[in-house]
Design a protein around this motif. Structure first.
Motif, PDB file in Angstrom:
ATOM      1  N   ASP A 133       0.822  -1.203   0.000  1.00 54.71           N
ATOM      2  CA  ASP A 133       0.000   0.000   0.000  1.00 54.71           C
ATOM      3  C   ASP A 133       0.858   1.257   0.000  1.00 54.71           C
ATOM      4  N   VAL A 162      -8.961  -1.973  -0.007  1.00 56.15           N
ATOM      5  CA  VAL A 162      -9.207  -0.893   0.944  1.00 56.15           C
ATOM      6  C   VAL A 162      -7.897  -0.264   1.402  1.00 56.15           C
ATOM      7  N   VAL A 163      -6.904  -1.086   1.711  1.00 58.80           N
ATOM      8  CA  VAL A 163      -5.648  -0.538   2.244  1.00 58.80           C
ATOM      9  C   VAL A 163      -4.947   0.321   1.197  1.00 58.80           C
ATOM     10  N   ASP A 164      -4.970  -0.104  -0.060  1.00 59.32           N
ATOM     11  CA  ASP A 164      -4.328   0.690  -1.097  1.00 59.32           C
ATOM     12  C   ASP A 164      -5.057   2.014  -1.304  1.00 59.32           C
ATOM     13  N   ILE A 165      -6.384   1.982  -1.321  1.00 55.32           N
ATOM     14  CA  ILE A 165      -7.140   3.212  -1.530  1.00 55.32           C
ATOM     15  C   ILE A 165      -6.897   4.198  -0.394  1.00 55.32           C
ATOM     16  N   LYS A 166      -6.880   3.704   0.828  1.00 55.88           N
ATOM     17  CA  LYS A 166      -6.612   4.593   1.966  1.00 55.88           C
ATOM     18  C   LYS A 166      -5.224   5.206   1.854  1.00 55.88           C
ATOM     19  N   ALA A 167      -4.237   4.417   1.470  1.00 53.61           N
ATOM     20  CA  ALA A 167      -2.882   4.938   1.322  1.00 53.61           C
ATOM     21  C   ALA A 167      -2.809   5.968   0.202  1.00 53.61           C
ATOM     22  N   ALA A 220     -13.167   2.977   2.667  1.00 56.88           N
ATOM     23  CA  ALA A 220     -12.108   3.842   2.150  1.00 56.88           C
ATOM     24  C   ALA A 220     -12.671   5.022   1.359  1.00 56.88           C
ATOM     25  N   LYS A 272      -5.272   7.870  -0.887  1.00 54.00           N
ATOM     26  CA  LYS A 272      -5.976   9.085  -0.484  1.00 54.00           C
ATOM     27  C   LYS A 272      -5.158   9.930   0.495  1.00 54.00           C
ATOM     28  N   GLN A 273      -4.207   9.313   1.161  1.00 53.43           N
ATOM     29  CA  GLN A 273      -3.314  10.083   2.016  1.00 53.43           C
ATOM     30  C   GLN A 273      -2.263  10.846   1.205  1.00 53.43           C
TER      31      GLN A 273
END
Length: 232
Positions: free
Chosen positions: A28, A51-56, A93, A58-59
């Motif tokens: 991610d 989900v983890v990739d999208i959250k990363a 996410a 978006k950061q």
């Protein structure tokens, strides 16, 4: 339903930042940096898996995200956001759009595509939906079901379309979809060069998704090796 994202990506490039578990860049953190590089290069949106990739991602960037969740189910060929469960997971996410496998194959939970779309609209009325299709009939069906946009994503990746490429015969499949549906069409799948991406827009695609040609160095290297006639 807001179409701000569709307006934002019109006539532009979307970069797919994905790496599966068996790929060297699976992380991610790396996908977040890939998205940052794409944003700095001028991408209008990001397509991402998990989900983890999208959250990363978006950061790292403020670009809208097309979220997917790839998951294999025994007995089903549908693996891109296959059930309502994947949609619920992805919404943690908060992607602006979610892409669904919109092929004719049996979904693992027994729901029809129409039932899934209806359930998503009821639960997440502001969420944009993209249909990943492989055939002209699937594109027409997705258009009738009210997807917000239709992607050529799976053309060449299903049993029915195996051996075909999006760019065959000057993007004949893309042109047929553009003629057959009313919703915006996003060109995706084996768009390997800037010239191909430009041609998709010239033909009338709403936007173009490019993944492997930008974010998968292993595949890029393999293409060089093959073209050069070298053994890997």
């Amino acid at each position: 339903m807001s179409c701000t994202m569709l307006n934002q990506i019109k006539g532009k490039l979307i970069v797919s930042c994905q790496a599966l578990e068996d790929e060297p860049l699976h992380s991610d953190f790396i996908m977040g940096k890939m998205a940052l590089a794409a944003a700095r290069g001028g991408a209008s949106a990001i397509r991402a898996n998990s989900v983890v990739d999208i959250k990363a991602i978006k950061q790292e960037v403020s670009l809208p995200v097309i979220g997917i969740l790839k998951r294999d189910y025994p007995g089903s060929d549908v693996y891109i956001t296959a059930t309502m469960g994947e949609v619920d997971e992805l919404m943690a996410a908060a992607p602006e759009m979610i892409a669904l496998d919109a092929t004719c194959h049996q979904r693992p939970d027994g729901q029809t595509l129409a039932q899934m779309v209806t359930a998503i609209r009821a639960r997440y009325p502001q969420l944009l939906l993209m249909a990943d299709v492989a055939t002209l009939e699937e594109a027409r069906h997705a258009d009738q079901l009210g997807f917000d946009c239709i992607g050529t994503t799976l053309h060449g990746y299903t049993a029915e379309t195996q051996g075909h490429k999006l760019y065959d015969n000057d993007f004949a499949f893309l042109r047929s979809v553009l003629e057959a549906v009313k919703k915006p069409v996003i060109a995706e799948g084996n768009v390997n060069t800037p010239q191909m991406a430009a041609r998709c827009l010239q033909l009338g695609a709403h936007a173009v998704v490019v993944g492997g040609a930008i974010t998968r160095p292993q595949q890029i290297t393999e293409r060089f090796i093959e073209t050069m006639g070298l053994s890997s």
